[in-house]
Design an enzyme around this catalytic site. Structure first.
Site, PDB file in Angstrom:
ATOM      1  N   GLY A 278      46.079  47.594  33.585  1.00  0.00           N
ATOM      2  CA  GLY A 278      44.960  46.657  33.563  1.00  0.00           C
ATOM      3  C   GLY A 278      44.539  46.364  34.980  1.00  0.00           C
ATOM      4  O   GLY A 278      45.374  46.104  35.852  1.00  0.00           O
TER       5      GLY A 278
ATOM      6  N   ASN B 162      47.013  44.991  37.847  1.00  0.00           N
ATOM      7  CA  ASN B 162      47.296  45.928  38.939  1.00  0.00           C
ATOM      8  C   ASN B 162      46.963  45.300  40.290  1.00  0.00           C
ATOM      9  O   ASN B 162      47.735  45.397  41.252  1.00  0.00           O
ATOM     10  CB  ASN B 162      46.471  47.210  38.775  1.00  0.00           C
TER      11      ASN B 162
ATOM     12  N   GLU C  29      36.647  44.118  33.585  1.00  0.00           N
ATOM     13  CA  GLU C  29      37.354  44.321  32.318  1.00  0.00           C
ATOM     14  C   GLU C  29      37.531  43.032  31.520  1.00  0.00           C
ATOM     15  O   GLU C  29      38.265  43.012  30.540  1.00  0.00           O
ATOM     16  CB  GLU C  29      38.721  44.976  32.565  1.00  0.00           C
TER      17      GLU C  29
ATOM     18  N   GLY D 207      37.863  58.432  52.486  1.00  0.00           N
ATOM     19  CA  GLY D 207      38.032  57.107  53.072  1.00  0.00           C
ATOM     20  C   GLY D 207      37.153  56.066  52.428  1.00  0.00           C
ATOM     21  O   GLY D 207      37.020  56.002  51.200  1.00  0.00           O
TER      22      GLY D 207
ATOM     23  N   THR E 246      45.836  57.198  39.154  1.00  0.00           N
ATOM     24  CA  THR E 246      45.692  56.021  38.301  1.00  0.00           C
ATOM     25  C   THR E 246      46.108  54.752  39.057  1.00  0.00           C
ATOM     26  O   THR E 246      47.193  54.677  39.610  1.00  0.00           O
ATOM     27  CB  THR E 246      46.572  56.148  37.042  1.00  0.00           C
TER      28      THR E 246
ATOM     29  N   ASP F  63      42.700  49.976  42.268  1.00  0.00           N
ATOM     30  CA  ASP F  63      43.176  48.597  42.102  1.00  0.00           C
ATOM     31  C   ASP F  63      44.138  48.211  43.218  1.00  0.00           C
ATOM     32  O   ASP F  63      44.115  47.078  43.706  1.00  0.00           O
ATOM     33  CB  ASP F  63      43.872  48.442  40.749  1.00  0.00           C
TER      34      ASP F  63
ATOM     35  N   GLY G  82      51.836  56.884  37.405  1.00  0.00           N
ATOM     36  CA  GLY G  82      51.696  55.524  36.920  1.00  0.00           C
ATOM     37  C   GLY G  82      50.855  54.669  37.844  1.00  0.00           C
ATOM     38  O   GLY G  82      50.499  55.075  38.958  1.00  0.00           O
TER      39      GLY G  82
END
EC number: 2.7.1.15
Length: 300
Positions: A42, A46, A139, A225, A249, A253, A288
């Site tokens: 999320g 994160n 979100e 960058g 992933t 964040d 992850g």
């Protein structure tokens, strides 16, 4: 340098269901995956973990369900010391992200909002005062984002990902707006009221966004960058750290959370973005989202 003030993230928390495979499937195609894993994610959670690990006192405000996924969603935040007192429990299930990652570290992500959809204006108002730098993403519902901006007493770091409709006045409260190149073009489309998305070069898009009245802006460019610009200053392009990516992933964040942490420490935006680029580079070298975030800053 100022004292380390708090970072408050109002946003989403999910459980990520990640399948690792050689290549991503095309439309209508089935591909055999090598393995899968359940892990916390999320964008809001994160970013909260990243801010905490990057050295800021951090609070996360969001919602989870009354299910077994809730413990997974919040587990690493609790372990790291993120304040969770104002996370609410919803009758909706904890949010879930279904992620596919190929051997080249490219991914595709589908998000089921669940409890995150309940982080509305009413829930944010009920949480009360928002302390320090406030970080927001796309979100949660727009009403929750706007209320958090209204309650903020310090800088608002807006990572409008995914890009949702937000009133012009609220878009311009971002300081900074932190987005990738695709999101920057979509937000410019919103501000311009255009029917088509700009395909111009990122520096041109950045200039046009700033011309609308943004106080500051960071556009992340992946391996190239990021661009950093503030009103009254020249645009800077900061180089990325060159690493072999295994899984991207949660890297964006990690970048946003680290930017907020360094701004809380009193860094300039360029200094914060430079640090955040190095922080995020460490995360792409492991699978992850939260699990890949560095638990020590010694490598920086």
């Amino acid at each position: 340098m100022t004292d380390n003030i708090q970072v408050t993230i109002v946003g989403s928390s999910n459980v990520d269901i990640t399948a690792l495979m050689n290549r991503l499937p095309g439309p209508g195609e089935t591909v055999l995956a090598d393995s899968y894993q359940l892990s916390p994610g999320g964008k809001g959670a994160n970013q909260a973990l990243a801010a905490q690990l990057a050295g800021a006192r951090t609070e996360f405000i969001g919602a989870v369900g009354e299910d077994s996924h809730a413990k997974i969603a919040l587990g690493q935040l609790e372990e790291a010391g993120v304040k969770l007192d104002r996370v609410s429990t919803s009758r909706q299930p904890t949010g879930v992200a279904i992620i596919q990652v190929d051997s080249g570290a490219e991914n595709s992500i589908a998000v089921v909002s669940g409890a995150n959809s309940t982080v509305t204006a009413e829930v944010v108002n009920a949480a009360g005062t928002l302390h320090g730098i406030v970080v927001l993403q796309g979100e949660i519902p727009a009403s929750g984002i706007k209320t958090a901006m209204d309650l903020a007493t310090d800088k608002v770091v807006l990572n409008l990902a995914p890009v949702i409709e937000l009133d012009r006045d609220y878009l311009l409260k971002a300081n900074p707006l932190v987005v990738n190149e695709h999101e920057a073009a979509l937000i410019l489309q919103q501000l311009d009221g255009s029917e088509t998305m700009s395909t111009e070069a990122e520096p041109v898009i950045a200039e046009k966004l700033m011309a609308h009245g943004l106080a500051s802006l960071v556009i992340t460019l992946g391996a190239n960058g990021c661009l950093v610009v503030e009103q009254g200053t020249e645009m800077q392009q900061l180089s990325a750290v060159k690493v072999k990516a295994m899984d991207t992933t949660g890297a964006g964040d990690a970048f946003t959370g680290a930017v907020a942490a360094r701004l809380a420490h009193g860094d300039t935006l360029a200094q914060a973005a430079d640090f955040a680029g190095k922080f995020a580079a460490l995360t792409v070298q492991a699978h992850g989202a939260q699990a890949s975030y560095p638990r020590s800053l010694d490598a920086l």
